[in-house]
Design a protein around this motif. Structure first.
Motif: not given
Length: 149
Positions: A30-39, A14-18, A24-28
């Protein structure tokens, strides 16, 4: 409080994306970026009209498993009705526009996962001037083992 490594990694992402922005905006995300945490994540919308409320717009399968039921399209104040609410932590995240860690007593939902470590991360609108979503990470803090009969 001991913070699970998964939540530390989510906050670092999150810190890197901001970058230089407050959030950061919600658009930053996506499912691929959040894959390690998705569930283990949920996305909560901040609704300001007619009154301030927090609505779960997406809930990961593991988060639903920890609770014993799905929470998508439900409000935080409804999910926690009649017991300690996590709503004050959502309000703090909104007020400070900063990450918020807390532990949640999940014992009323699960004997296996009685305590959850949670991280709330604010996500801005496209203009970056208001929080429109909160990204929630949730991991078991302690696991009770079943006793042999």
């Amino acid at each position: 409080m001991q913070i699970p490594e998964e939540l530390r990694a989510l906050e670092a992402y999150w810190d890197m994306q901001r970058g230089a922005q407050p959030m950061p905006p919600r658009s930053a995300f996506g499912p691929l970026e959040l894959r390690p945490w998705l569930g283990n994540i949920a996305i909560v919308a901040v609704e300001r009209q007619p009154a301030l409320r927090f609505r779960v717009t997406l809930s990961g399968a593991r988060m639903d498993d920890y609770r014993g039921h799905g929470i998508t399209n439900r409000y935080i104040d409804e999910i926690c009705a009649g017991r300690e609410s996590s709503e004050p932590f959502f309000r703090r995240c909104l007020d400070t526009a900063a990450p918020v860690y807390f532990r949640f007593d999940n014992s009323c939902n699960s004997q296996l996962y009685p305590c959850m470590a949670k991280l709330l991360l604010p996500l801005g609108n496209a203009a970056g001037d208001a929080i429109e979503r909160i990204l929630v990470g949730s991991y078991p803090q302690a696991v009770r083992l079943a006793r042999a009969a």
